[in-house]
Design a protein around this motif. Structure first.
Motif, PDB file in Angstrom:
ATOM      1  N   ILE A   1       0.821  -1.212   0.000  1.00 38.49           N
ATOM      2  CA  ILE A   1       0.000   0.000   0.000  1.00 38.49           C
ATOM      3  C   ILE A   1       0.853   1.259   0.000  1.00 38.49           C
ATOM      4  CG2 ILE A   1      -1.916  -1.220   1.106  1.00 38.49           C
ATOM      5  CD1 ILE A   1      -1.314   0.351   3.686  1.00 38.49           C
ATOM      6  N   ALA A   2       2.049   1.197   0.597  1.00 36.30           N
ATOM      7  CA  ALA A   2       2.936   2.368   0.593  1.00 36.30           C
ATOM      8  C   ALA A   2       3.341   2.736  -0.822  1.00 36.30           C
ATOM      9  CB  ALA A   2       4.166   2.103   1.450  1.00 36.30           C
ATOM     10  N   LEU A   3       3.519   1.753  -1.686  1.00 37.21           N
ATOM     11  CA  LEU A   3       3.849   2.019  -3.082  1.00 37.21           C
ATOM     12  C   LEU A   3       2.771   2.861  -3.754  1.00 37.21           C
ATOM     13  CD1 LEU A   3       5.550   1.534  -5.644  1.00 37.21           C
ATOM     14  CD2 LEU A   3       4.459  -0.714  -5.847  1.00 37.21           C
ATOM     15  N   LEU A   4       1.533   2.747  -3.266  1.00 30.48           N
ATOM     16  CA  LEU A   4       0.402   3.482  -3.832  1.00 30.48           C
ATOM     17  C   LEU A   4       0.130   4.795  -3.109  1.00 30.48           C
ATOM     18  CD1 LEU A   4      -1.974   0.416  -4.266  1.00 30.48           C
ATOM     19  CD2 LEU A   4      -0.635   1.560  -6.053  1.00 30.48           C
ATOM     20  N   LYS A   5       1.038   5.187  -2.209  1.00 32.15           N
ATOM     21  CA  LYS A   5       0.928   6.434  -1.438  1.00 32.15           C
ATOM     22  C   LYS A   5      -0.242   6.411  -0.460  1.00 32.15           C
ATOM     23  CE  LYS A   5       3.144   9.260  -5.040  1.00 32.15           C
ATOM     24  NZ  LYS A   5       3.107   8.371  -6.197  1.00 32.15           N
ATOM     25  N   LEU A   6      -0.721   5.224  -0.091  1.00 27.21           N
ATOM     26  CA  LEU A   6      -1.679   5.103   0.993  1.00 27.21           C
ATOM     27  C   LEU A   6      -0.922   5.263   2.304  1.00 27.21           C
ATOM     28  CD1 LEU A   6      -3.857   2.129  -0.298  1.00 27.21           C
ATOM     29  CD2 LEU A   6      -4.290   4.586  -0.519  1.00 27.21           C
ATOM     30  N   ASN A   7      -1.522   5.962   3.266  1.00 27.68           N
ATOM     31  CA  ASN A   7      -0.762   6.321   4.468  1.00 27.68           C
ATOM     32  C   ASN A   7      -1.416   5.905   5.780  1.00 27.68           C
ATOM     33  OD1 ASN A   7      -2.841   8.211   4.384  1.00 27.68           O
ATOM     34  ND2 ASN A   7      -1.531   9.981   4.791  1.00 27.68           N
ATOM     35  N   HIS A   8      -2.475   5.077   5.710  1.00 28.14           N
ATOM     36  CA  HIS A   8      -3.075   4.525   6.920  1.00 28.14           C
ATOM     37  C   HIS A   8      -3.427   3.059   6.675  1.00 28.14           C
ATOM     38  CE1 HIS A   8      -3.634   8.829   7.649  1.00 28.14           C
ATOM     39  NE2 HIS A   8      -3.694   8.530   8.930  1.00 28.14           N
ATOM     40  N   LEU A   9      -3.114   2.211   7.642  1.00 25.68           N
ATOM     41  CA  LEU A   9      -3.541   0.814   7.612  1.00 25.68           C
ATOM     42  C   LEU A   9      -4.441   0.571   8.816  1.00 25.68           C
ATOM     43  CD1 LEU A   9      -3.563  -2.007   6.392  1.00 25.68           C
ATOM     44  CD2 LEU A   9      -1.562  -2.551   7.810  1.00 25.68           C
ATOM     45  N   HIS A  10      -5.700   0.352   8.539  1.00 27.29           N
ATOM     46  CA  HIS A  10      -6.734   0.088   9.539  1.00 27.29           C
ATOM     47  C   HIS A  10      -6.767  -1.429   9.760  1.00 27.29           C
ATOM     48  CE1 HIS A  10     -11.469   0.183  10.041  1.00 27.29           C
ATOM     49  NE2 HIS A  10     -10.887  -0.507  11.005  1.00 27.29           N
TER      50      HIS A  10
ATOM     51  N   MET B   1      -0.300   1.428  23.430  1.00 30.66           N
ATOM     52  CA  MET B   1       0.600   0.774  22.466  1.00 30.66           C
ATOM     53  C   MET B   1       0.469   1.330  21.055  1.00 30.66           C
ATOM     54  SD  MET B   1      -1.044  -3.049  21.943  1.00 30.66           S
ATOM     55  CE  MET B   1      -2.023  -3.341  23.413  1.00 30.66           C
ATOM     56  N   THR B   2      -0.369   2.352  20.866  1.00 27.60           N
ATOM     57  CA  THR B   2      -0.604   2.919  19.542  1.00 27.60           C
ATOM     58  C   THR B   2      -0.133   4.367  19.509  1.00 27.60           C
ATOM     59  OG1 THR B   2      -2.525   1.484  19.205  1.00 27.60           O
ATOM     60  CG2 THR B   2      -2.350   3.434  17.800  1.00 27.60           C
ATOM     61  N   PRO B   3       0.980   4.678  18.852  1.00 30.14           N
ATOM     62  CA  PRO B   3       1.451   6.060  18.798  1.00 30.14           C
ATOM     63  C   PRO B   3       0.642   6.951  17.867  1.00 30.14           C
ATOM     64  CG  PRO B   3       2.929   4.622  17.575  1.00 30.14           C
ATOM     65  CD  PRO B   3       1.940   3.728  18.261  1.00 30.14           C
ATOM     66  N   GLY B   4      -0.080   6.372  16.913  1.00 31.66           N
ATOM     67  CA  GLY B   4      -0.868   7.165  15.985  1.00 31.66           C
ATOM     68  C   GLY B   4      -2.041   7.846  16.664  1.00 31.66           C
ATOM     69  N   PRO B   5      -2.700   8.777  15.980  1.00 32.98           N
ATOM     70  CA  PRO B   5      -3.739   9.597  16.624  1.00 32.98           C
ATOM     71  C   PRO B   5      -5.100   8.943  16.721  1.00 32.98           C
ATOM     72  CG  PRO B   5      -3.425  10.310  14.359  1.00 32.98           C
ATOM     73  CD  PRO B   5      -2.383   9.259  14.619  1.00 32.98           C
ATOM     74  N   TYR B   6      -5.311   7.779  16.066  1.00 32.83           N
ATOM     75  CA  TYR B   6      -6.663   7.254  15.930  1.00 32.83           C
ATOM     76  C   TYR B   6      -6.865   5.926  16.644  1.00 32.83           C
ATOM     77  CZ  TYR B   6      -6.678  10.550  11.985  1.00 32.83           C
ATOM     78  OH  TYR B   6      -6.569  11.663  11.200  1.00 32.83           O
ATOM     79  N   LEU B   7      -8.076   5.753  17.216  1.00 29.44           N
ATOM     80  CA  LEU B   7      -8.585   4.454  17.651  1.00 29.44           C
ATOM     81  C   LEU B   7      -9.942   4.260  16.989  1.00 29.44           C
ATOM     82  CD1 LEU B   7      -7.983   4.263  21.531  1.00 29.44           C
ATOM     83  CD2 LEU B   7      -6.490   3.461  19.697  1.00 29.44           C
ATOM     84  N   HIS B   8     -10.156   3.094  16.400  1.00 34.30           N
ATOM     85  CA  HIS B   8     -11.430   2.771  15.755  1.00 34.30           C
ATOM     86  C   HIS B   8     -12.215   1.864  16.696  1.00 34.30           C
ATOM     87  CE1 HIS B   8     -14.348   1.880  12.678  1.00 34.30           C
ATOM     88  NE2 HIS B   8     -13.620   2.404  11.712  1.00 34.30           N
ATOM     89  N   LEU B   9     -13.431   2.289  17.045  1.00 34.79           N
ATOM     90  CA  LEU B   9     -14.242   1.535  17.995  1.00 34.79           C
ATOM     91  C   LEU B   9     -15.457   0.881  17.349  1.00 34.79           C
ATOM     92  CD1 LEU B   9     -14.069   3.809  21.179  1.00 34.79           C
ATOM     93  CD2 LEU B   9     -12.629   1.866  20.539  1.00 34.79           C
ATOM     94  N   GLY B  10     -15.424   0.714  16.031  1.00 36.97           N
ATOM     95  CA  GLY B  10     -16.443  -0.075  15.358  1.00 36.97           C
ATOM     96  C   GLY B  10     -17.802   0.587  15.377  1.00 36.97           C
ATOM     97  N   GLY B  11     -18.793  -0.094  15.978  1.00 34.41           N
ATOM     98  CA  GLY B  11     -20.134   0.451  16.067  1.00 34.41           C
ATOM     99  C   GLY B  11     -21.059   0.040  14.945  1.00 34.41           C
ATOM    100  N   ASP B  12     -20.674  -0.937  14.124  1.00 37.89           N
ATOM    101  CA  ASP B  12     -21.518  -1.325  13.001  1.00 37.89           C
ATOM    102  C   ASP B  12     -22.345  -2.572  13.329  1.00 37.89           C
ATOM    103  OD1 ASP B  12     -19.059  -2.763  13.061  1.00 37.89           O
ATOM    104  OD2 ASP B  12     -19.474  -3.545  11.061  1.00 37.89           O
TER     105      ASP B  12
ATOM    106  N   ALA C   1       5.600   2.826  10.409  1.00 37.60           N
ATOM    107  CA  ALA C   1       6.101   4.195  10.554  1.00 37.60           C
ATOM    108  C   ALA C   1       7.278   4.449   9.632  1.00 37.60           C
ATOM    109  CB  ALA C   1       6.492   4.453  12.006  1.00 37.60           C
ATOM    110  N   GLY C   2       8.115   3.434   9.413  1.00 38.07           N
ATOM    111  CA  GLY C   2       9.240   3.573   8.498  1.00 38.07           C
ATOM    112  C   GLY C   2       8.820   3.779   7.068  1.00 38.07           C
ATOM    113  N   ARG C   3       7.548   3.518   6.775  1.00 41.27           N
ATOM    114  CA  ARG C   3       6.984   3.723   5.439  1.00 41.27           C
ATOM    115  C   ARG C   3       5.891   4.800   5.459  1.00 41.27           C
ATOM    116  NH1 ARG C   3       9.823  -0.126   6.393  1.00 41.27           N
ATOM    117  NH2 ARG C   3      10.791  -1.461   4.821  1.00 41.27           N
ATOM    118  N   PHE C   4       5.891   5.585   6.528  1.00 41.58           N
ATOM    119  CA  PHE C   4       4.971   6.707   6.690  1.00 41.58           C
ATOM    120  C   PHE C   4       3.507   6.253   6.592  1.00 41.58           C
ATOM    121  CE2 PHE C   4       9.077   8.313   5.574  1.00 41.58           C
ATOM    122  CZ  PHE C   4       9.253   9.343   6.485  1.00 41.58           C
ATOM    123  N   VAL C   5       3.269   5.086   7.164  1.00 38.00           N
ATOM    124  CA  VAL C   5       1.929   4.521   7.272  1.00 38.00           C
ATOM    125  C   VAL C   5       1.553   4.506   8.753  1.00 38.00           C
ATOM    126  CG1 VAL C   5       0.513   2.448   6.999  1.00 38.00           C
ATOM    127  CG2 VAL C   5       2.097   3.136   5.172  1.00 38.00           C
ATOM    128  N   THR C   6       0.396   5.050   9.080  1.00 41.92           N
ATOM    129  CA  THR C   6      -0.111   5.083  10.448  1.00 41.92           C
ATOM    130  C   THR C   6      -1.039   3.899  10.679  1.00 41.92           C
ATOM    131  OG1 THR C   6      -0.004   7.497  10.546  1.00 41.92           O
ATOM    132  CG2 THR C   6      -1.493   6.411  12.101  1.00 41.92           C
TER     133      THR C   6
END
Length: 509
Positions: free
Chosen positions: A168-177, A292-303, A225-230
């Motif tokens: 995904i980094a090759l495609l300039k995607l920057n978040h892995l959920h 344990m998550t340095p990134g800014p987001y937590l996903h709590l579902g809800g679906d 993080a080494g591939r600028f993916v959060t």
């Protein structure tokens, strides 16, 4: 139109007069400060394939080389400019992330064998490592460009996740959920609730169990993080919780543990939303996940919480969103969470309904914006990568108005789905893949590629002609223009050993 093929399409690509830049044994990579890490990454890609030493440093030398420069005054931190010619290649950006995205474009300007996975220092014989003379100016349309990988329904290794990060980094995607919990499995170690992995992690749809230790998760986060993916971790609540309910009786309505589950039906599970034990569980899991998550987001579902009343569901997600916000993170939830008008301020909604939304889905999505948040678009009928291809049903499902062609995955605009949703309220786009039918990363790649390339271009490239904010040269953006760039990109997938479906709708080379 340029004969040079790059995906996602840059904002501007101009071919320049003159000879190309040729990488050779005398070439070096010039980078200093924060740019040096990106230089090391680039050298790690180029050295094994070319056999060249390619020293990384800041000293100027007479030989032509690749220069990576950070200029903080540049406009977009993810944007970059790339200038190439006989005297070398210069990539300039406002941040190391922007340089990294420029490097992904540079990879595509080299011949495809630059991606060949070779052992040792053996070079690819007879390849002219030439980069055409071009001037590229580029920046993303959306800040959040994501991919979602469901590791709950079936088990994936740390190496699998790293491989997907590279793709995904090759495609300039920057978040892995990472979808880490569901009815079929709980995949992340939580010290305060150990049976979540001992019992909840013991099953999956297609095979045995497994989970990520905290050390595994830290390894994934660092690699990304080494591939600028959060990394965006998801613990799904209050539904999709059977793995947790089988692990701890006190989370269940009635206090009796369920059996573990390997089916694929949804909507039947819920935690007891009023139990004190449930809120200890939510507090502890969110706390450990945030730690344990340095990134800014937590996903709590809800679906798909289909057994709760609307009132009970709204009360639960409102309180859960505030627990998440109290951890210092920004909470993301599927669009159903918008049923509550009392979410933590700034909570982000992730829309998963269709290109033509149902009325309730649209209203719930707009609720996030009304409460100070923004929206991530993942319409299921075009960006759920597990839906069947038109010419293959070996893997995946067809519930989301499937099958989904590559052309359908490409031919939509995020700003034109939810009526009343302004483009400035769209944080970004995410391509999701659910893994009920997939065993191993090869199956995931086959379903994701080439459609994820289409979604990545939607997330990065300028708005298509005729939409608000369209770039002056966007009139040429069409599936007919995209198709040859996609098939050319497939040569790189071949070299990388990434599986993809050679769908009959494209003329493969």
């Amino acid at each position: 139109m340029s004969s040079i093929s790059v995906v996602p399409a840059p904002v501007s690509l101009t071919e320049r007069a003159g000879d190309p830049f040729r990488l050779d044994a005398a070439s070096a990579i010039h980078a200093r400060g924060e740019a040096a890490a990106v230089g090391d990454y680039l050298a790690g890609l180029l050295r094994p394939r070319t056999g060249f030493a390619l020293p990384v440093g800041s000293d100027e030398v007479d030989a032509a080389g690749i220069r990576l420069t950070i200029e903080p005054d540049s406009a977009d931190p993810d944007g970059y400019t790339l200038l190439s010619g006989p005297d070398g290649v210069t990539i300039t950006a406002a941040s190391a992330a922007g340089l990294f995205h420029g490097v992904q474009t540079l990879r595509q300007l080299f011949p495809a064998p630059i991606e060949a996975p070779l052992a040792g220092d053996t070079d690819v014989v007879g390849v002219d490592w030439a980069v055409p003379a071009v001037h590229i100016t580029d920046a993303p349309r959306f800040a959040y460009r994501g991919a979602m990988l469901d590791v709950a329904r079936n088990v994936f290794s740390v190496a699998d996740v790293k491989r997907y990060i590279d793709a995904i980094a090759l495609l300039k995607l920057n978040h892995l959920h990472l979808h880490l919990s569901d009815d079929q499995g709980w995949r992340l170690q939580i010290d305060s609730w150990p049976r979540l992995t001992e019992i909840g992690g013991s099953t999956s749809v297609l095979g045995g169990g497994g989970f990520f230790t905290k050390a595994d998760y830290a390894e994934i986060v660092e690699y990304a993080a080494g591939r600028f993916v959060t990394i965006v971790p998801e613990i799904d609540l209050p539904g999709h919780t059977n793995a947790a309910l089988a692990s701890y009786a006190e989370l269940n309505i009635g206090g009796v543990a369920t059996s573990t589950y390997r089916g694929i039906e949804v909507g039947m599970s819920t935690v007891d939303t009023t139990a004190e034990a449930t809120w200890r569980f939510v507090d502890d899991v969110v706390r450990e996940l945030a730690e344990m998550t340095p990134g800014p987001y937590l996903h709590l579902g809800g679906d798909e919480s289909l057994t709760l009343s609307a009132e009970d569901f709204a009360r639960f997600v409102a309180r859960a969103s505030r627990v998440g916000a109290a951890s210092g993170k920004t909470v993301i939830g599927w669009h159903e969470m918008g049923q509550s008008g009392d979410l933590a301020p700034g909570t982000i909604g992730q829309y998963w309904d269709y290109l033509v939304p149902r009325a309730d889905a649209a209203a719930h999505t707009l609720s996030f914006v009304e409460q100070g948040g923004s929206v991530i678009l993942s319409p299921a009928d075009v960006s759920y990568l597990d839906i069947h291809y038109p010419d293959s049903d070996r893997l995946g499902q067809d519930w989301a108005d499937g099958p989904t062609s590559v052309e359908q995955a490409y031919s939509w605009d995020p700003a034109a789905i939810v009526p009343g949703l302004a483009e400035e309220a769209v944080l970004g786009v995410e391509a999701a893949i659910w893994t009920e039918t997939m065993l191993g990363m090869g199956d995931v790649e086959f379903m994701a590629f080439p459609r994820i390339v289409a979604v990545a271009e939607i997330a990065w490239s300028p708005a298509p002609f005729g939409t608000p904010g369209a770039a002056p040269d966007a009139a040429e953006r069409s599936f007919a223009e995209f198709s040859p760039r996609l098939t050319a990109f497939a040569e790189r997938l071949d070299a990388l050993g990434i599986r993809y479906h050679r769908t009959a709708e494209l003329a493969w080379r």
